[in-house]
Design a protein around this motif. Structure first.
Motif, PDB file in Angstrom:
ATOM      1  N   ASP A   1       0.834  -1.199   0.000  1.00  0.00           N
ATOM      2  CA  ASP A   1       0.000   0.000   0.000  1.00  0.00           C
ATOM      3  C   ASP A   1       0.872   1.254   0.000  1.00  0.00           C
ATOM      4  O   ASP A   1       2.019   1.243   0.437  1.00  0.00           O
ATOM      5  N   GLY A   2       0.299   2.346  -0.463  1.00  0.00           N
ATOM      6  CA  GLY A   2       1.027   3.610  -0.527  1.00  0.00           C
ATOM      7  C   GLY A   2       1.710   3.835  -1.851  1.00  0.00           C
ATOM      8  O   GLY A   2       2.604   4.675  -1.969  1.00  0.00           O
ATOM      9  N   LEU A   3       1.277   3.096  -2.885  1.00  0.00           N
ATOM     10  CA  LEU A   3       1.928   3.157  -4.197  1.00  0.00           C
ATOM     11  C   LEU A   3       1.852   4.558  -4.798  1.00  0.00           C
ATOM     12  O   LEU A   3       2.818   5.037  -5.389  1.00  0.00           O
ATOM     13  N   TYR A   4       0.705   5.226  -4.658  1.00  0.00           N
ATOM     14  CA  TYR A   4       0.513   6.545  -5.262  1.00  0.00           C
ATOM     15  C   TYR A   4       1.594   7.525  -4.796  1.00  0.00           C
ATOM     16  O   TYR A   4       2.244   8.192  -5.605  1.00  0.00           O
ATOM     17  N   GLY A   5       1.804   7.569  -3.486  1.00  0.00           N
ATOM     18  CA  GLY A   5       2.809   8.487  -2.956  1.00  0.00           C
ATOM     19  C   GLY A   5       4.216   8.136  -3.387  1.00  0.00           C
ATOM     20  O   GLY A   5       5.026   9.019  -3.688  1.00  0.00           O
ATOM     21  N   ARG A   6       4.528   6.813  -3.445  1.00  0.00           N
ATOM     22  CA  ARG A   6       5.872   6.398  -3.842  1.00  0.00           C
ATOM     23  C   ARG A   6       6.167   6.762  -5.296  1.00  0.00           C
ATOM     24  O   ARG A   6       7.258   7.226  -5.630  1.00  0.00           O
ATOM     25  N   ILE A   7       5.185   6.554  -6.167  1.00  0.00           N
ATOM     26  CA  ILE A   7       5.395   6.866  -7.588  1.00  0.00           C
ATOM     27  C   ILE A   7       5.530   8.366  -7.801  1.00  0.00           C
ATOM     28  O   ILE A   7       6.407   8.836  -8.545  1.00  0.00           O
ATOM     29  N   LEU A   8       4.668   9.146  -7.143  1.00  0.00           N
ATOM     30  CA  LEU A   8       4.773  10.607  -7.275  1.00  0.00           C
ATOM     31  C   LEU A   8       6.135  11.096  -6.801  1.00  0.00           C
ATOM     32  O   LEU A   8       6.740  11.992  -7.410  1.00  0.00           O
ATOM     33  N   ARG A   9       6.631  10.512  -5.719  1.00  0.00           N
ATOM     34  CA  ARG A   9       7.942  10.910  -5.187  1.00  0.00           C
ATOM     35  C   ARG A   9       9.050  10.614  -6.200  1.00  0.00           C
ATOM     36  O   ARG A   9       9.945  11.431  -6.404  1.00  0.00           O
ATOM     37  N   GLU A  10       8.981   9.442  -6.858  1.00  0.00           N
ATOM     38  CA  GLU A  10      10.016   9.082  -7.830  1.00  0.00           C
ATOM     39  C   GLU A  10      10.030  10.024  -9.019  1.00  0.00           C
ATOM     40  O   GLU A  10      11.086  10.305  -9.595  1.00  0.00           O
ATOM     41  N   ILE A  11       8.855  10.511  -9.422  1.00  0.00           N
ATOM     42  CA  ILE A  11       8.790  11.429 -10.570  1.00  0.00           C
ATOM     43  C   ILE A  11       9.119  12.851 -10.131  1.00  0.00           C
ATOM     44  O   ILE A  11       9.797  13.605 -10.832  1.00  0.00           O
ATOM     45  N   GLU A  12       8.615  13.228  -8.943  1.00  0.00           N
ATOM     46  CA  GLU A  12       8.759  14.594  -8.455  1.00  0.00           C
ATOM     47  C   GLU A  12      10.210  14.955  -8.156  1.00  0.00           C
ATOM     48  O   GLU A  12      10.665  16.058  -8.469  1.00  0.00           O
ATOM     49  N   MET A  13      10.941  14.013  -7.579  1.00  0.00           N
ATOM     50  CA  MET A  13      12.307  14.310  -7.157  1.00  0.00           C
ATOM     51  C   MET A  13      13.218  14.679  -8.321  1.00  0.00           C
ATOM     52  O   MET A  13      13.871  15.730  -8.289  1.00  0.00           O
ATOM     53  N   PRO A  14      13.308  13.849  -9.396  1.00  0.00           N
ATOM     54  CA  PRO A  14      14.174  14.255 -10.503  1.00  0.00           C
ATOM     55  C   PRO A  14      13.687  15.519 -11.205  1.00  0.00           C
ATOM     56  O   PRO A  14      14.495  16.306 -11.701  1.00  0.00           O
ATOM     57  N   LEU A  15      12.349  15.737 -11.249  1.00  0.00           N
ATOM     58  CA  LEU A  15      11.816  16.949 -11.882  1.00  0.00           C
ATOM     59  C   LEU A  15      12.313  18.191 -11.146  1.00  0.00           C
ATOM     60  O   LEU A  15      12.785  19.152 -11.771  1.00  0.00           O
TER      61      LEU A  15
ATOM     62  N   GLU B   1      14.927  18.388  -9.053  1.00  0.00           N
ATOM     63  CA  GLU B   1      16.389  18.466  -9.129  1.00  0.00           C
ATOM     64  C   GLU B   1      16.840  19.061 -10.458  1.00  0.00           C
ATOM     65  O   GLU B   1      17.738  19.917 -10.505  1.00  0.00           O
ATOM     66  N   ILE B   2      16.225  18.635 -11.554  1.00  0.00           N
ATOM     67  CA  ILE B   2      16.606  19.143 -12.879  1.00  0.00           C
ATOM     68  C   ILE B   2      16.210  20.610 -13.015  1.00  0.00           C
ATOM     69  O   ILE B   2      16.965  21.431 -13.573  1.00  0.00           O
ATOM     70  N   ALA B   3      15.029  20.963 -12.492  1.00  0.00           N
ATOM     71  CA  ALA B   3      14.594  22.369 -12.562  1.00  0.00           C
ATOM     72  C   ALA B   3      15.512  23.263 -11.733  1.00  0.00           C
ATOM     73  O   ALA B   3      15.840  24.389 -12.143  1.00  0.00           O
ATOM     74  N   LEU B   4      15.934  22.776 -10.565  1.00  0.00           N
ATOM     75  CA  LEU B   4      16.872  23.558  -9.740  1.00  0.00           C
ATOM     76  C   LEU B   4      18.215  23.720 -10.448  1.00  0.00           C
ATOM     77  O   LEU B   4      18.826  24.790 -10.413  1.00  0.00           O
ATOM     78  N   ASP B   5      18.670  22.652 -11.095  1.00  0.00           N
ATOM     79  CA  ASP B   5      19.926  22.729 -11.832  1.00  0.00           C
ATOM     80  C   ASP B   5      19.819  23.732 -12.976  1.00  0.00           C
ATOM     81  O   ASP B   5      20.738  24.515 -13.230  1.00  0.00           O
TER      82      ASP B   5
END
Length: 454
Positions: A396-410, A412-416
């Motif tokens: 359980d908690g798949l929605y949050g885990r997937i959003l985190r995986e997509i959100e983090m690189p997005l 990081e790249i935007a900050l860079d």
């Protein structure tokens, strides 16, 4: 939930979290950091379920399983362990654990397993223990969710008679999966025979194959490469198996179902081979395992008499960011090349960069097909993720885990791209600046300010 749960773990935080969660769920809990205390409770008849770590200061949870089973045959035991290797999963299964869960575990998932364990009765008889292998000699290395799911499936199917279809890209380790199933199964002392089209040629080809395998394990490598004529010979051979019949496995890169629909692969053979399907993930989908794999291959080189080496942090970053289209096989050859060609003890970023120039072109970890939308690529990734759980639902908690995986690189790249300027980054993403700051904190993203022209 209703019942008494015995919790054994030398980590006080884990004991506290499990005690609170199980108590809220309606259970009574006895928690200890001692294996001796746990075994005393079991012998006294306490508890309806055991949740135990593997490595304890005064004992080992896996080693204690036979003792618990002998003392209390109907007492289910859930093993949790930070030693997340295939050996742990297999030993837990073979020593008759009710379930096995790697650390860090998902608490709601563990609670569901506890509820099922409290209601269930033990059904599986104890089976013989496999030969002990050093962890460095294990055939499969990885601690990501995908590899843990694969380990669990291997442990479940290894002592059944079901045929196994192993799917995965070239270099992912399909042959290692087949070998692991054989080597840890009750057929381990019998022959392990890999068959290609040449072995099936002639009137006596199939008969010769069966005489070689003698009730052991029969593996068809890259089964889709067989001609339709050879496929027909395999069907006839499978239909006339002698007793004791061998365990049948087949490996293929992908697309076997599609080839069957197109008439390029026999439907009757497809169904005979696909009793259980195991999917081996490509290396680009388990980037977190790259450092572990690198250490494994460096250690193997060191033990075989090669020079001791280690990677700089920058060099390791390069290894993680490369797509490795040839998967683990390509990665292993690259590590071997670096061990031989680098004279210094430390392997640097520049040396890895030079080695990568001679590799196939770099692609991103979530590379979409030509003209393919990101949503289509994510869909394929998630479909493989669900498939790897072998018909069971992910934690359980798949929605949050997937959003985190997509959100983090997005982020990081935007900050860079904005040189670490959070105001510009928030505008670029179209979110509030305070929201961005909170996400940076929650995701533990390191922000470095610098001038950036974009």
């Amino acid at each position: 939930m209703d019942g008494t749960v015995l919790v054994a773990d030398d980590d006080r935080t884990i004991r506290t979290v499990l005690t609170q969660a199980l108590t809220r769920a309606g259970c009574k809990v006895h928690a200890t950091a001692s294996m001796v205390t746990l075994l005393r409770w079991v012998e006294e008849g306490k508890g309806d379920l055991v949740v135990s770590d593997v490595v304890m200061p005064d004992g080992n949870g896996l080693d204690a399983l036979p003792h618990i089973t002998k003392a209390r045959p109907n007492l289910p035991v859930i093993i949790i362990s930070a030693q997340n290797t295939i050996m742990t999963a297999i030993q837990a299964t073979e020593k008759d654990a009710y379930d096995y869960l790697p650390k860090p575990f998902d608490l709601p998932d563990l609670m569901k397993r506890c509820a099922k364990a409290l209601e269930a009765k033990r059904k599986s008889p104890a089976i013989s223990q496999p030969p002990v292998k050093d962890e460095d000699e294990l055939p499969l290395v990885g601690r990501t969710v995908a590899m843990q799911a694969l380990y669990r499936l291997i442990a479940r199917v290894m002592n059944t008679d079901l045929s196994v279809l192993i799917l995965g890209e070239s270099g992912t380790g399909k042959s290692l999966v087949a070998r692991a199933i054989h080597d840890f199964s009750d057929r381990r002392s019998l022959p392990f025979v890999v068959v290609g089209e040449r072995d099936l040629e002639g009137v006596d080809g199939p008969a010769n194959v069966l005489s070689r395998v003698r009730g052991g394990t029969l593996v068809f490598d890259e089964i889709a490469d067989l001609s339709l004529e050879a496929q027909a010979r395999v069907v006839r051979m499978l239909d006339s198996m002698p007793e004791p019949a061998p365990r049948v496995m087949a490996a293929n890169q992908s697309g076997l179902a599609e080839r069957t629909e197109q008439g390029l692969f026999r439907e009757d053979l497809f169904y005979r081979l696909s009793g259980v399907t195991l999917s081996v993930p490509p290396l680009r989908e388990r980037v977190e395992d790259i450092e572990l794999l690198a250490a494994h291959f460096l250690s193997r080189s060191d033990r075989s008499g090669g020079p001791a080496k280690f990677f700089s942090d920058e060099a390791m970053d390069l290894l993680r960011n490369y797509s490795w289209p040839g998967n683990v096989r390509q990665f292993e050859h690259a590590i071997k090349r670096l061990v031989v060609t680098v004279a210094e003890e430390q392997i640097t970023e520049a040396q890895v960069e030079t080695m990568l120039r001679n590799q196939p072109a770099v692609s991103t970890t979530l590379r979409a097909g030509e003209g393919e939308k990101l949503s289509a690529s994510v869909f394929k990734h998630l479909r493989r993720y669900f498939d790897l759980h072998g018909g069971e639902l992910p934690p359980d908690g798949l929605y949050g885990r997937i959003l985190r995986e997509i959100e983090m690189p997005l982020i990081e790249i935007a900050l860079d791209a904005t040189g670490g300027n959070q105001a510009k980054c928030a505008d670029l993403l179209g979110i509030n600046r305070n929201t961005l700051r909170k996400k940076i904190t929650d995701l533990d993203i390191e922000v470095t300010r610098r001038r950036k022209l974009m």
